[in-house]
Design a protein around this motif. Structure first.
Motif, short mmCIF file in Angstrom:
data_model
loop_
_atom_site.label_atom_id
_atom_site.label_comp_id
_atom_site.label_asym_id
_atom_site.label_seq_id
_atom_site.Cartn_x
_atom_site.Cartn_y
_atom_site.Cartn_z
N ALA A 196 0.81 -1.22 0.00
CA ALA A 196 0.00 0.00 0.00
C ALA A 196 0.84 1.27 0.00
O ALA A 196 0.30 2.36 -0.19
N ALA A 197 2.15 1.14 0.19
CA ALA A 197 3.00 2.33 0.34
C ALA A 197 3.02 3.18 -0.92
O ALA A 197 3.00 4.42 -0.85
N GLY A 198 3.05 2.55 -2.10
CA GLY A 198 3.07 3.31 -3.34
C GLY A 198 1.82 4.14 -3.55
O GLY A 198 1.89 5.35 -3.77
N PRO A 199 0.61 3.53 -3.49
CA PRO A 199 -0.61 4.32 -3.64
C PRO A 199 -0.75 5.43 -2.60
O PRO A 199 -1.23 6.53 -2.91
N VAL A 200 -0.35 5.15 -1.35
CA VAL A 200 -0.39 6.20 -0.33
C VAL A 200 0.53 7.35 -0.73
O VAL A 200 0.19 8.53 -0.58
N GLY A 201 1.70 7.00 -1.27
CA GLY A 201 2.63 8.02 -1.74
C GLY A 201 2.03 8.86 -2.85
O GLY A 201 2.24 10.08 -2.90
N VAL A 202 1.28 8.23 -3.76
CA VAL A 202 0.64 8.98 -4.84
C VAL A 202 -0.38 9.96 -4.29
O VAL A 202 -0.45 11.12 -4.73
N ILE A 203 -1.18 9.51 -3.32
CA ILE A 203 -2.20 10.39 -2.74
C ILE A 203 -1.55 11.57 -2.03
O ILE A 203 -1.96 12.73 -2.18
N ILE A 204 -0.51 11.29 -1.23
CA ILE A 204 0.19 12.37 -0.52
C ILE A 204 0.83 13.33 -1.53
O ILE A 204 0.75 14.57 -1.38
N ALA A 205 1.46 12.79 -2.56
CA ALA A 205 2.08 13.63 -3.59
C ALA A 205 1.03 14.48 -4.29
O ALA A 205 1.25 15.67 -4.57
N GLY A 206 -0.15 13.88 -4.59
CA GLY A 206 -1.21 14.62 -5.25
C GLY A 206 -1.70 15.79 -4.40
O GLY A 206 -1.91 16.90 -4.91
N ILE A 207 -1.87 15.55 -3.09
CA ILE A 207 -2.30 16.63 -2.19
C ILE A 207 -1.25 17.73 -2.13
O ILE A 207 -1.56 18.93 -2.22
N ALA A 208 0.03 17.32 -2.00
CA ALA A 208 1.12 18.29 -1.91
C ALA A 208 1.22 19.12 -3.19
O ALA A 208 1.38 20.35 -3.15
N LEU A 209 1.10 18.47 -4.36
CA LEU A 209 1.22 19.19 -5.62
C LEU A 209 0.06 20.16 -5.82
O LEU A 209 0.23 21.24 -6.39
N ASN A 210 -1.14 19.78 -5.36
CA ASN A 210 -2.26 20.71 -5.45
C ASN A 210 -2.06 21.93 -4.57
O ASN A 210 -2.36 23.06 -4.96
N LEU A 211 -1.53 21.70 -3.36
CA LEU A 211 -1.23 22.84 -2.48
C LEU A 211 -0.17 23.75 -3.11
O LEU A 211 -0.29 24.99 -3.06
N LEU A 212 0.84 23.15 -3.72
CA LEU A 212 1.88 23.94 -4.40
C LEU A 212 1.30 24.69 -5.59
O LEU A 212 1.69 25.83 -5.88
N ALA A 213 0.36 24.06 -6.30
CA ALA A 213 -0.26 24.73 -7.44
C ALA A 213 -1.09 25.93 -7.00
O ALA A 213 -1.04 27.00 -7.63
N TYR A 214 -1.83 25.78 -5.89
CA TYR A 214 -2.62 26.91 -5.37
C TYR A 214 -1.71 28.03 -4.87
O TYR A 214 -2.09 29.20 -4.89
N ALA A 215 -0.51 27.66 -4.41
CA ALA A 215 0.46 28.67 -3.94
C ALA A 215 1.30 29.21 -5.09
O ALA A 215 2.23 29.99 -4.86
N HIS A 216 1.00 28.80 -6.33
CA HIS A 216 1.72 29.23 -7.53
C HIS A 216 3.20 28.87 -7.49
O HIS A 216 4.05 29.57 -8.04
#
Length: 456
Positions: A428-448
């Motif tokens: 499960a570590a890989g899919p959890v990593g994808v979800i965490i990465a997706g959340i982090a990248l969205n936060l970075l996108a909102y912060a430009h």
């Protein structure tokens, strides 16, 4: 990717999780094979309900959020990890029998309505990590096809393992070139399983022949006549222990037979749910069902059953608790039936038969050592190939979200999980990593601080 659930799917999902929670509350069945061995002590009162709940949660949480939820998100098809691992926990947690189905139904409602809402919300994000997670399907579908070669290597050594692998690759190439309408993984698995069974049968015959030769009486000798009694005494003690174990197993099997109507109801509910083609039995089959390849999915889940039936049977007779999904044969049967009514009837009959033949299968498994070993190796090979496939798929999802940065985050989180002692189970570590990465990248996108790239 969106999760489109029909009213029939919604109703039977809620009914199935409600009834599964009731069965776990009664210590009659659970989905998690690791939890089942503890249920005998729980049923006897030797394990308190809070202790049993903690065990069930500890063995299930990683698979629920790291495997069940991501696979449901990325495939658009429900799976038993997201439905029945939580129902195990909620049923065991329930102090009263009537509370369990209420909690189970509530979880079913959370899944069918919550996942739909979550997928809708994800589609509106700058970085749609759920669409990116569809990249997991290709490695899972193709790498999973080679689990028989891995199982052969585990049991019969390098030479036969390499032969099986080479033959499997050749069959995949032939299928892709001359049978484009057939999923190549299905034929690859078929030839691999055939070779595995052939090797196992040949080994079983060799062992039986050797046992017959060894059983032939040897000439009497003076030394044999002078032997003392302790070996005979030890043999008597072993025989007594075997009798006691057999008595416990027989009592557990009888308990399950007495509750056969409960299991038949569960089989009925599962038959309908599987027949809707919005619920699949495994990681690979979730994606195959999503593509509409029901015959291929049936074949794959049948092979998976070969690896899990011995484990299910032995833990059932040892603990007095069955598997929520039975021998898992409900999947290939219900995938292929033409309508939910037939699937319901077939599911009820199948579960009833399975409960009544538990003791006979347990005796057969005990007698056929090589076949039992082959089943163990099938199960281990499935887990190994899926770990590799899910990791590769997770890295591909990271690449789809943010190219090198996505790979770095997902791969880095996977490596960090390893050195931290795997707080998240490896699969499960890989899919959890994808979800965490997706959340982090969205936060970075909102912060430009990150510019999203189109995800195909």
């Amino acid at each position: 990717m969106s999760l489109h659930l029909t009213p029939l799917v919604i109703v039977f999902t809620i009914l199935a999780t409600a009834f599964a929670a009731l069965l776990s509350q009664m210590a009659l069945a659970v989905f998690n094979d690791g939890v089942r061995p503890f249920l005998l002590d729980f049923y006897r009162g030797e394990l308190a309900r809070p202790q049993m709940t903690a065990i069930a949660f500890g063995l299930s949480a990683g698979f629920i959020f790291g495997l069940g939820v991501p696979v449901a998100f990325s495939s658009g098809v429900l799976n038993p990890w997201v439905l029945f691992l939580p129902s195990d926990i909620l049923g065991i947690l329930s102090p009263r029998k009537w509370i369990a189905p209420i909690l189970g139904a509530a979880w079913g409602a959370v899944v069918v309505f919550g996942l739909s809402a979550a997928t809708t919300a994800a589609n509106s994000l700058p970085v749609n990590f759920l669409t990116a997670m569809q990249q997991m399907s290709t490695p899972i579908l193709y790498l999973f096809s080679f689990f028989p070669a891995v199982a052969v290597t585990m049991q019969f050594g390098r030479l036969r393992g390499i032969i099986t692998f080479v033959v499997s690759v050749f069959v995949m190439l032939v299928t892709m070139k001359w049978l484009p309408s057939v999923f190549p993984g299905a034929t690859t698995m078929a030839i691999g399983v055939i070779l595995l069974v052939a090797f196992a049968v040949a080994e079983e015959v060799r062992r039986a022949r050797a046992a017959r030769l060894q059983a032939q009486p040897a000439p009497a000798s003076p030394e044999a006549a002078e032997e003392d009694d302790p070996p005979a005494s030890a043999s008597t003690l072993a025989s007594t222990a075997d009798d006691e174990t057999s008595s416990i197993f027989a009592a557990n099997a009888a308990r399950l037979r007495r509750h056969a109507p409960y299991f038949m109801i569960m089989g009925l509910l599962l038959g309908v749910l599987v027949n809707t083609h919005m619920f699949a039995g495994g990681e690979a089959t979730s994606y195959i069902i999503a593509k509409g390849q029901f015959a291929n999915a049936a074949q794959i889940d049948f092979y998976r059953a070969l690896g899990f039936i011995p484990l299910i049977v032995t833990t059932a007779v040892a603990s007095g608790a069955f598997q929520i999904v039975g021998f898992t044969l409900i999947y290939p049967v219900a995938y292929l039936l033409p309508n939910p009514i037939l699937a319901a009837i077939a599911g009820a009959l199948l579960f009833g038969i399975e409960v009544f033949i538990l003791s006979y299968i347990a005796r057969g498994i005990a007698a056929l050592h090589t076949i039992r070993d082959a089943s163990d190796n099938i199960r281990n090979a499935i887990n190994l190939t899926l770990e590799v496939a899910i990791l590769f798929g997770s890295l591909a999802a990271g690449n789809a979200m943010a190219a090198g940065l996505g790979i770095a985050i997902v791969g880095g989180l996977y490596a960090l999980n390893e050195v931290l002692g795997r707080p998240v189970v490896r699969m499960a570590a890989g899919p959890v990593g994808v979800i965490i990465a997706g959340i982090a990248l969205n936060l970075l996108a909102y912060a430009h601080l990150f510019t999203p790239i189109p995800i195909k």
